[in-house]
Design an enzyme around this catalytic site. Structure first.
Site, PDB file in Angstrom:
ATOM      1  N   SER A 269       0.683  -1.141   0.033  1.00 28.73           N
ATOM      2  CA  SER A 269       0.013   0.016   0.049  1.00 28.73           C
ATOM      3  C   SER A 269       0.895   1.263  -0.020  1.00 28.73           C
ATOM      4  O   SER A 269       2.160   1.292   0.362  1.00 28.73           O
ATOM      5  CB  SER A 269      -0.862  -0.002   1.407  1.00 28.73           C
ATOM      6  OG  SER A 269      -1.519   1.440   1.367  1.00 28.73           O
TER       7      SER A 269
ATOM      8  N   TYR B 274      -2.503  -1.446  10.545  1.00 28.12           N
ATOM      9  CA  TYR B 274      -2.331  -1.474   9.009  1.00 28.12           C
ATOM     10  C   TYR B 274      -0.796  -0.913   8.330  1.00 28.12           C
ATOM     11  O   TYR B 274      -0.569  -1.945   7.473  1.00 28.12           O
ATOM     12  CB  TYR B 274      -3.564  -0.793   8.607  1.00 28.12           C
ATOM     13  CG  TYR B 274      -3.628  -0.916   6.883  1.00 28.12           C
ATOM     14  CD1 TYR B 274      -4.404  -2.077   6.500  1.00 28.12           C
ATOM     15  CD2 TYR B 274      -3.256   0.086   6.000  1.00 28.12           C
ATOM     16  CE1 TYR B 274      -4.519  -2.151   4.998  1.00 28.12           C
ATOM     17  CE2 TYR B 274      -3.578  -0.053   4.801  1.00 28.12           C
ATOM     18  CZ  TYR B 274      -4.150  -1.270   4.220  1.00 28.12           C
ATOM     19  OH  TYR B 274      -4.554  -1.475   2.758  1.00 28.12           O
TER      20      TYR B 274
HETATM   21  P1  NAP Z   1     -11.363  -5.820  -0.298  1.00 27.76           P
HETATM   22  O1  NAP Z   1     -12.361  -5.456  -1.452  1.00 27.76           O
HETATM   23  O2  NAP Z   1     -11.973  -5.689   1.247  1.00 27.76           O
HETATM   24  O3  NAP Z   1     -10.785  -7.203  -0.601  1.00 27.76           O
HETATM   25  C1  NAP Z   1      -9.979  -7.975   0.186  1.00 27.76           C
HETATM   26  C2  NAP Z   1     -10.521  -9.550   0.309  1.00 27.76           C
HETATM   27  O4  NAP Z   1      -9.714 -10.299   1.340  1.00 27.76           O
HETATM   28  C3  NAP Z   1     -11.857  -9.493   0.703  1.00 27.76           C
HETATM   29  O5  NAP Z   1     -12.892 -10.263  -0.086  1.00 27.76           O
HETATM   30  C4  NAP Z   1     -11.920 -10.143   2.165  1.00 27.76           C
HETATM   31  O6  NAP Z   1     -12.858 -10.735   2.617  1.00 27.76           O
HETATM   32  C5  NAP Z   1     -10.552 -10.949   1.878  1.00 27.76           C
HETATM   33  N1  NAP Z   1     -10.123 -11.439   3.219  1.00 27.76           N
HETATM   34  C6  NAP Z   1     -10.025 -10.711   4.368  1.00 27.76           C
HETATM   35  N2  NAP Z   1      -9.494 -11.507   5.370  1.00 27.76           N
HETATM   36  C7  NAP Z   1      -9.038 -12.512   5.020  1.00 27.76           C
HETATM   37  C8  NAP Z   1      -8.638 -13.999   5.329  1.00 27.76           C
HETATM   38  N3  NAP Z   1      -8.277 -13.945   6.543  1.00 27.76           N
HETATM   39  N4  NAP Z   1      -8.603 -14.712   4.460  1.00 27.76           N
HETATM   40  C9  NAP Z   1      -8.722 -14.729   3.198  1.00 27.76           C
HETATM   41  N5  NAP Z   1      -9.124 -13.701   2.735  1.00 27.76           N
HETATM   42  C10 NAP Z   1      -9.663 -12.739   3.385  1.00 27.76           C
HETATM   43  O7  NAP Z   1     -10.156  -4.813  -0.110  1.00 27.76           O
HETATM   44  P2  NAP Z   1      -9.040  -4.517  -1.193  1.00 27.76           P
HETATM   45  O8  NAP Z   1      -9.048  -2.944  -1.422  1.00 27.76           O
HETATM   46  O9  NAP Z   1      -9.157  -5.130  -2.785  1.00 27.76           O
HETATM   47  O10 NAP Z   1      -7.661  -5.203  -0.781  1.00 27.76           O
HETATM   48  C11 NAP Z   1      -6.628  -5.931  -1.285  1.00 27.76           C
HETATM   49  C12 NAP Z   1      -5.355  -5.558  -0.915  1.00 27.76           C
HETATM   50  O11 NAP Z   1      -5.209  -4.313  -1.346  1.00 27.76           O
HETATM   51  C13 NAP Z   1      -5.175  -5.613   0.577  1.00 27.76           C
HETATM   52  O12 NAP Z   1      -4.067  -6.230   0.975  1.00 27.76           O
HETATM   53  C14 NAP Z   1      -5.164  -3.963   1.034  1.00 27.76           C
HETATM   54  O13 NAP Z   1      -4.462  -3.728   2.104  1.00 27.76           O
HETATM   55  C15 NAP Z   1      -4.581  -3.501  -0.231  1.00 27.76           C
HETATM   56  N6  NAP Z   1      -4.806  -2.206  -0.582  1.00 27.76           N
HETATM   57  C16 NAP Z   1      -5.796  -1.595  -0.973  1.00 27.76           C
HETATM   58  C17 NAP Z   1      -5.978  -0.320  -1.048  1.00 27.76           C
HETATM   59  C18 NAP Z   1      -7.401   0.480  -1.329  1.00 27.76           C
HETATM   60  O14 NAP Z   1      -7.609   1.707  -1.273  1.00 27.76           O
HETATM   61  N7  NAP Z   1      -8.501  -0.296  -1.574  1.00 27.76           N
HETATM   62  C19 NAP Z   1      -4.936   0.577  -1.096  1.00 27.76           C
HETATM   63  C20 NAP Z   1      -3.868  -0.008  -0.790  1.00 27.76           C
HETATM   64  C21 NAP Z   1      -3.594  -1.224  -0.646  1.00 27.76           C
HETATM   65  P3  NAP Z   1     -14.038  -9.935   3.440  1.00 27.76           P
HETATM   66  O15 NAP Z   1     -14.687  -9.118   2.513  1.00 27.76           O
HETATM   67  O16 NAP Z   1     -15.135 -11.188   3.894  1.00 27.76           O
HETATM   68  O17 NAP Z   1     -13.341  -9.519   4.694  1.00 27.76           O
END
Ligand code: NAP
Length: 263
Positions: free
Chosen positions: A153, A165
């Site tokens: 991130s 985080y």
């Molecule tokens: P997201 O839409 O919430 O997707 C994350 C997925 O991971 C969800 O389906 C979630 O399930 C699942 N998950 C959570 N805990 C888990 C576990 N213990 N085992 C297996 N799966 C699990 O969020 P995203 O933004 O795509 O995030 C993906 C990555 O990008 C993360 O590492 C996040 O930190 C990073 N990131 C995101 C952003 C942003 O702006 N979105 C920015 C920087 C970095 P649930 O929905 O049931 O929790």
């Protein structure tokens, strides 16, 4: 061992040849939503067969439906908690992989004063130990050359967001660099991608609000927030032979947000 002689050529006859992942097998965590979903779908679209993992069964079904609209190749889904090493080991036991994408993550929006020990442990268990668990089970099952892509991130680069985080995201940058050195001589590339503000399940509460989204976009040089596909395109590059000489690096994709000081 991959050498300058035997690594994939960089001159290609067509774009399809450049980006094709035909015959490769990818595992993607967090594939039930957001960035993991977009990565799983774009890898499938490029010809990889994909094993999509997530704790969210319903989300995985939606991802599979999206993948089947763009690819007729194998797209498997497994509901699994990445913080459970035994479950990850079991899901990957019969796999022969070429690409690993660690994306499953959670957020804990609190200050140091309000972050409890339980919050801290919970975030580290998914965002850091979860990545480790997948690496530990997947890397021995990776064909050479192999590619590992870890979603970090922009928070890992700068001093914002929340203690647990942000700490995990900085740790992923360091872990990826360390593993690039350890695994590179054995033909495995390890890189990270650092998204800025991207509209996903994780940020829905904040960015669905027009004022919040405009606030972020207004401070971003490209005047918009990101889409999961913006990040997945970098995953595709790092998974493909286009990045055959790329390891130990991070691709920051934030529309310029962290490059410009919006005073
Ligand atoms: P997201 O839409 O919430 O997707 C994350 C997925 O991971 C969800 O389906 C979630 O399930 C699942 N998950 C959570 N805990 C888990 C576990 N213990 N085992 C297996 N799966 C699990 O969020 P995203 O933004 O795509 O995030 C993906 C990555 O990008 C993360 O590492 C996040 O930190 C990073 N990131 C995101 C952003 C942003 O702006 N979105 C920015 C920087 C970095 P649930 O929905 O049931 O929790």
């Amino acid at each position: 061992m991959v050498t300058t002689e035997n690594r994939p050529r960089t001159v290609h006859e067509s774009l399809v040849e450049v980006i094709s992942l035909g015959g490769r097998r990818a595992v993607v965590t967090g594939a039930g939503s957001g960035i993991g979903r977009a990565a799983a779908v774009v890898l499938a679209k490029a010809g990889a067969s994909v094993l999509a993992l997530d704790i969210n069964e319903e989300g995985l079904s939606e991802t599979k439906a999206a993948a089947l609209r763009v690819s007729e190749l194998g797209f498997d889904v497994e509901t699994v908690d990445v913080s459970d090493y035994g479950a990850i080991e079991s899901v990957l036991s019969d796999e022969s992989l070429d690409i690993v994408v660690n994306s499953a993550g959670i957020m804990a929006p609190d200050s140091l004063a309000t972050t409890t020990g339980h919050d801290w442990d919970r975030v580290l268990a998914v965002n850091l130990t979860g990545y480790f668990n997948v690496l530990k089970a997947a890397v021995p099952r990776l064909n050479r050359p192999g590619s590992v892509i870890q979603i970090s991130s922009m928070m890992g680069h700068i001093g914002i967001a929340f203690p647990a985080y942000t700490a995990t995201k900085g740790a992923i940058l360091a872990l990826s660099r360390q593993l690039a050195g350890e695994l590179g001589p054995d033909g495995v590339r390890v890189n990270s991608v650092s998204p800025g503000m991207v509209l996903t399940g994780m940020t829905r509460d904040n960015l669905s609000d027009d004022d919040q989204r405009d606030h972020v976009a207004g401070r971003t040089p490209l005047r918009t927030v990101g889409t999961p596909e913006d990040i997945a395109n970098a995953v595709l590059y790092l998974a493909s032979d286009l990045s055959a000489f790329v390891t130990g690096t991070d691709i920051l994709i934030d529309g310029g947000l962290t490059s410009a000081l919006a005073l």
